[in-house]
Design an enzyme around this catalytic site. Structure first.
Site, PDB file in Angstrom:
ATOM      1  N   LYS A 122       7.929 -23.405  44.151  1.00 34.80           N
ATOM      2  CA  LYS A 122       8.099 -24.863  44.202  1.00 34.80           C
ATOM      3  C   LYS A 122       7.310 -25.501  45.341  1.00 34.80           C
ATOM      4  CE  LYS A 122      12.218 -25.539  41.523  1.00 34.80           C
ATOM      5  NZ  LYS A 122      13.380 -26.349  41.250  1.00 34.80           N
ATOM      6  N   LYS A 206       7.557 -20.404  32.822  1.00 35.11           N
ATOM      7  CA  LYS A 206       8.927 -20.765  32.450  1.00 35.11           C
ATOM      8  C   LYS A 206       8.978 -22.179  31.853  1.00 35.11           C
ATOM      9  CE  LYS A 206      11.995 -22.211  35.527  1.00 35.11           C
ATOM     10  NZ  LYS A 206      13.291 -22.550  36.167  1.00 35.11           N
ATOM     11  N   LYS A 209      11.701 -28.444  33.617  1.00 35.22           N
ATOM     12  CA  LYS A 209      11.771 -29.913  33.595  1.00 35.22           C
ATOM     13  C   LYS A 209      10.544 -30.527  34.236  1.00 35.22           C
ATOM     14  CE  LYS A 209      16.646 -29.974  34.954  1.00 35.22           C
ATOM     15  NZ  LYS A 209      16.842 -29.277  36.218  1.00 35.22           N
TER      16      LYS A 209
HETATM   17  N1  AQP Z   1      13.240 -21.602  31.085  1.00 30.33           N
HETATM   18  C1  AQP Z   1      14.510 -21.275  31.292  1.00 30.33           C
HETATM   19  N2  AQP Z   1      15.095 -20.303  30.554  1.00 30.33           N
HETATM   20  C2  AQP Z   1      16.413 -19.975  30.756  1.00 30.33           C
HETATM   21  N3  AQP Z   1      17.187 -20.584  31.674  1.00 30.33           N
HETATM   22  C3  AQP Z   1      16.632 -21.553  32.429  1.00 30.33           C
HETATM   23  N4  AQP Z   1      17.129 -22.347  33.404  1.00 30.33           N
HETATM   24  C4  AQP Z   1      16.168 -23.184  33.841  1.00 30.33           C
HETATM   25  N5  AQP Z   1      15.024 -22.959  33.172  1.00 30.33           N
HETATM   26  C5  AQP Z   1      15.279 -21.953  32.284  1.00 30.33           C
HETATM   27  C6  AQP Z   1      18.510 -22.299  33.872  1.00 30.33           C
HETATM   28  O1  AQP Z   1      19.050 -23.604  33.778  1.00 30.33           O
HETATM   29  C7  AQP Z   1      20.006 -23.778  34.813  1.00 30.33           C
HETATM   30  C8  AQP Z   1      19.810 -25.063  35.505  1.00 30.33           C
HETATM   31  O2  AQP Z   1      18.577 -25.102  36.150  1.00 30.33           O
HETATM   32  P1  AQP Z   1      18.322 -26.195  37.273  1.00 30.33           P
HETATM   33  O3  AQP Z   1      18.017 -27.484  36.686  1.00 30.33           O
HETATM   34  O4  AQP Z   1      19.417 -26.224  38.245  1.00 30.33           O
HETATM   35  O5  AQP Z   1      17.109 -25.624  38.034  1.00 30.33           O
HETATM   36  P2  AQP Z   1      15.780 -25.034  37.576  1.00 30.33           P
HETATM   37  O6  AQP Z   1      15.944 -23.571  37.303  1.00 30.33           O
HETATM   38  O7  AQP Z   1      14.846 -25.372  38.666  1.00 30.33           O
HETATM   39  O8  AQP Z   1      15.427 -25.775  36.206  1.00 30.33           O
HETATM   40  P3  AQP Z   1      14.024 -26.259  35.738  1.00 30.33           P
HETATM   41  O9  AQP Z   1      14.139 -26.789  34.381  1.00 30.33           O
HETATM   42  O10 AQP Z   1      12.983 -25.207  35.926  1.00 30.33           O
HETATM   43  O11 AQP Z   1      13.727 -27.478  36.681  1.00 30.33           O
HETATM   44  P4  AQP Z   1      12.545 -27.708  37.654  1.00 30.33           P
HETATM   45  O12 AQP Z   1      11.340 -27.887  36.819  1.00 30.33           O
HETATM   46  O13 AQP Z   1      12.947 -28.947  38.389  1.00 30.33           O
HETATM   47  O14 AQP Z   1      12.428 -26.513  38.540  1.00 30.33           O
HETATM   48  C9  AQP Z   1      19.893 -22.546  35.728  1.00 30.33           C
HETATM   49  O15 AQP Z   1      20.940 -21.658  35.409  1.00 30.33           O
HETATM   50  C10 AQP Z   1      18.587 -21.949  35.347  1.00 30.33           C
HETATM   51  O16 AQP Z   1      18.578 -20.543  35.535  1.00 30.33           O
END
Ligand code: AQP
Length: 344
Positions: A122, A206, A209
């Site tokens: 990040k 991955k 968002k």
């Molecule tokens: N691609 C994924 N596959 C499976 N699980 C996923 N999670 C996120 N992406 C995937 C799971 O979703 C939960 C919430 O995630 P979060 O929003 O708290 O944080 P994150 O992992 O940072 O999600 P994003 O979508 O990747 O957001 P950004 O882009 O902001 O970093 C967690 O349980 C995570 O494992």
């Protein structure tokens, strides 16, 4: 880290997890996390929060943050969390998360945090410009879990390293203050084909968002046309589907679509290949699009219905915060007394 075997935790089982209000929830969040919440709520007392403290580790528009929190709460409800069964709340309504995080910041070691790959991903090349909060994010996550003495944490595979850190922090706290078994060593629940859903544009990244391309993900709020179009446009290759998963080695995008199908259909990847082996993506994608629309379409519609009544969402979050605090406050009182604080 301590060498002796940790004393067993003798408290109750408890589930804890959360999602950051940092953008539209997507299929990866749904399959990696949300889908498990609604199943677990009927088996173990379940606490699910909206991680607004975590969200501000990267810039969030203050005028939008509250609405983003409501959106995540609506997603929880639309995917089947029942506020009469599970406790649903906003992290910022329970200040004990931040209070415990400070104590745990003093327990965690710099070397442990230096190993966290999510910070490296990040922060990118300019880590000196990242917030200190982004660096200590995994310690706040440990506090989120331990303030409820949670034992089970349903998350996607990307969070496994943070869960290992939580266990190390819990174990060191128990050891340093000579309180064996005070904090449980929580278990990450990452099982299932949805544990790591990849981008629809790049099978090695991955689904996320923050991906600049909206075509990389299926959002929970996408309407049926958008869902079908994103599946149609998903990157694939010209080969037919093989008979076994080994045959998908080196075909990251193809493998991802098979995984998504399996997770949405509640099947194994082997079952999916047994049905589609020998077919190309011209035949597979329309089936996947139909399946995705049938599962995701009603979730988006229900979210839109719930979001039309923000006062009801706020009522649920307020009641949840009260229940959550009733559990977090005694833990924090114990921690203060264990540490020896004047106000303990
Ligand atoms: N691609 C994924 N596959 C499976 N699980 C996923 N999670 C996120 N992406 C995937 C799971 O979703 C939960 C919430 O995630 P979060 O929003 O708290 O944080 P994150 O992992 O940072 O999600 P994003 O979508 O990747 O957001 P950004 O882009 O902001 O970093 C967690 O349980 C995570 O494992």
């Amino acid at each position: 880290m301590t060498e002796q075997a940790p004393a067993p935790f003798t408290g109750e089982k408890r589930v804890l997890s959360g999602v950051q209000p940092t953008g539209d929830l997507h299929l990866g969040n749904y399959l990696g996390a949300l889908v498990k919440f609604q199943r677990l709520q009927h088996e173990i007392p379940t606490f699910i929060f909206v991680a607004d403290y975590h969200a501000i580790t990267e810039w969030q528009d203050p005028a939008k943050l509250k609405a983003q929190v409501r959106e995540i709460a609506a997603a929880y409800l639309a995917t089947g969390l029942d506020p009469k069964v599970a406790t649903i709340f906003a992290q910022s309504a329970v200040p004990e998360h931040a209070e415990l995080a400070w104590v745990l910041n003093c327990v965690a070691r710099l070397g442990w945090l230096d190993r966290m790959t999510q910070f490296k991903d990040k922060a990118g090349k300019h880590k000196e410009r990242a917030s200190v909060g982004l660096y200590t994010y995994p310690v706040l996550q440990a506090a989120d879990i331990l303030v409820y003495k949670a034992t089970h944490v349903p998350v996607g595979e990307d969070q496994r390293q943070h869960l290992e850190l939580t266990r190390d922090i819990a174990q060191k706290f128990n050891h340093d203050f000579d309180r064996p078994g005070f904090f449980p060593l929580p278990e990450a629940l990452t099982q299932g084909p949805g544990a790591r859903i990849m981008s629809l544009r790049d099978g090695t990244a991955k689904m996320s968002k923050s991906d600049p391309s909206d075509y990389a993900r299926i959002n929970l709020t996408d309407d049926p046309d958008a869902i079908a179009q994103k599946v149609r446009k998903a990157r694939t290759d010209a080969e037919p589907l093989p008979e076994t998963m080994e045959g998908l080695e080196g075909r990251a995008e193809a493998k991802n679509l098979v995984t998504i199908y399996a997770a949405l259909a509640g099947q194994t990847e082997a079952q999916v290949l047994a049905e589609f082996a020998g077919h190309g993506f011209g035949a597979f994608k329309p089936k996947l699009a139909d399946l995705a629309v049938s599962v995701m379409g009603p979730i988006g519609a229900e979210m839109r219905r719930l979001l039309a009544d923000p006062a009801e969402i706020d009522r649920i979050l307020t009641a949840g915060a009260e229940r959550a605090r009733a559990l977090a406050q005694p833990t924090m009182r114990e921690v203060k007394s264990i540490v020896g604080f004047w106000a303990g």
